[in-house]
Write a protein that holds these residues in place. Structure first.
Motif, mmCIF file in Angstrom:
data_model
loop_
_atom_site.group_PDB
_atom_site.id
_atom_site.type_symbol
_atom_site.label_atom_id
_atom_site.label_comp_id
_atom_site.label_asym_id
_atom_site.label_seq_id
_atom_site.Cartn_x
_atom_site.Cartn_y
_atom_site.Cartn_z
ATOM 1 N N TRP A 1 31.853 31.315 40.845
ATOM 2 C CA TRP A 1 31.534 32.736 40.684
ATOM 3 C C TRP A 1 31.192 33.001 39.231
ATOM 4 C CZ3 TRP A 1 35.947 35.788 43.620
ATOM 5 C CH2 TRP A 1 35.960 35.363 44.951
ATOM 6 N N CYS B 1 35.015 29.145 44.551
ATOM 7 C CA CYS B 1 35.410 29.405 45.930
ATOM 8 C C CYS B 1 35.902 28.103 46.567
ATOM 9 C CB CYS B 1 34.234 29.970 46.709
ATOM 10 S SG CYS B 1 34.582 30.153 48.472
ATOM 11 N N MET C 1 35.759 29.634 35.061
ATOM 12 C CA MET C 1 35.413 30.629 36.078
ATOM 13 C C MET C 1 35.963 30.184 37.440
ATOM 14 S SD MET C 1 33.848 33.038 34.586
ATOM 15 C CE MET C 1 33.865 32.969 32.807
ATOM 16 N N PRO C 2 36.308 31.151 38.292
ATOM 17 C CA PRO C 2 36.844 30.774 39.602
ATOM 18 C C PRO C 2 35.799 30.121 40.508
ATOM 19 C CG PRO C 2 36.600 33.154 39.436
ATOM 20 C CD PRO C 2 36.253 32.589 38.090
ATOM 21 N N ARG D 1 35.094 42.026 41.718
ATOM 22 C CA ARG D 1 36.114 41.811 42.735
ATOM 23 C C ARG D 1 37.524 42.117 42.236
ATOM 24 N NH1 ARG D 1 31.774 39.854 43.674
ATOM 25 N NH2 ARG D 1 31.025 39.616 45.791
ATOM 26 N N THR D 2 37.688 42.095 40.927
ATOM 27 C CA THR D 2 39.002 42.344 40.342
ATOM 28 C C THR D 2 39.419 43.804 40.517
ATOM 29 O OG1 THR D 2 38.494 40.650 38.732
ATOM 30 C CG2 THR D 2 40.347 42.059 38.220
ATOM 31 N N CYS E 1 34.261 36.222 48.824
ATOM 32 C CA CYS E 1 33.311 35.358 48.121
ATOM 33 C C CYS E 1 31.892 35.928 48.257
ATOM 34 C CB CYS E 1 33.370 33.946 48.696
ATOM 35 S SG CYS E 1 32.122 32.863 48.001
ATOM 36 N N TYR F 1 39.901 38.465 47.625
ATOM 37 C CA TYR F 1 38.592 38.586 46.991
ATOM 38 C C TYR F 1 37.589 38.015 47.985
ATOM 39 C CZ TYR F 1 41.525 38.720 42.771
ATOM 40 O OH TYR F 1 42.476 39.018 41.844
ATOM 41 N N PRO G 1 38.554 36.384 34.404
ATOM 42 C CA PRO G 1 37.800 35.408 35.201
ATOM 43 C C PRO G 1 38.026 33.964 34.762
ATOM 44 C CG PRO G 1 36.416 37.244 34.564
ATOM 45 C CD PRO G 1 37.674 37.363 33.751
ATOM 46 N N TRP H 1 31.025 35.548 35.844
ATOM 47 C CA TRP H 1 31.972 36.465 35.215
ATOM 48 C C TRP H 1 31.844 37.844 35.855
ATOM 49 C CZ3 TRP H 1 32.132 40.981 32.364
ATOM 50 C CH2 TRP H 1 33.295 41.196 31.630
ATOM 51 N N GLN I 1 30.556 38.721 38.824
ATOM 52 C CA GLN I 1 30.998 38.736 40.223
ATOM 53 C C GLN I 1 32.521 38.807 40.308
ATOM 54 O OE1 GLN I 1 29.116 35.092 41.327
ATOM 55 N NE2 GLN I 1 27.426 36.071 42.380
ATOM 56 N N THR I 2 33.190 38.088 39.409
ATOM 57 C CA THR I 2 34.653 38.081 39.407
ATOM 58 C C THR I 2 35.192 39.444 39.011
ATOM 59 O OG1 THR I 2 34.492 35.796 38.691
ATOM 60 C CG2 THR I 2 36.676 36.809 38.595
#
Ligand code: ZN
Length: 98
Positions: free
Chosen positions: A11, A4, A1-2, A19-20, A29, A27, A85, A13, A15-16
């Motif tokens: 983040w 910040c 997962m990404p 934002r995608t 945060c 994106y 993600p 799954w 939340q990502t």
């Protein structure tokens, strides 16, 4: 997962994914509200993943039934989007392709 690169929060799954689906390349945060960008490497990896569902369109040339191509396209897109993600890595500054 990404994660910040500003506040070092991971983040989720969900939340990502939220934002995608924005047109903006940045994106925001969910924790510190700083702008984050996808790294060049993760964008290249994602472009390669996109080839999987698109390969279905090539099958069109080989007399493959339309329902098969269609299901591949749909399933492939779902798989690629759910992997996004996991592939996404964040950076504080925008990196350009060229
Ligand atoms: Zn943050």
């Amino acid at each position: 997962m990404p994660t910040c690169q500003h506040c070092h929060q991971k983040w989720t799954w969900e939340q990502t994914m939220k934002r995608t689906f924005t047109i903006d390349t940045a994106y925001i945060c969910p924790y510190c509200e700083e702008k984050q960008y996808a790294t060049k490497k993760s964008r290249i990896q994602f472009s390669l993943l996109i080839i999987i569902p698109l390969a279905a369109l090539l099958l069109n040339a080989f007399n493959i039934p339309a329902w098969f191509i269609f299901s591949w396209l749909i399933l492939g897109s779902i798989v690629v989007l759910s992997l996004f993600p996991a592939v996404l890595k964040l950076t504080n500054t925008e990196e350009f392709f060229f």
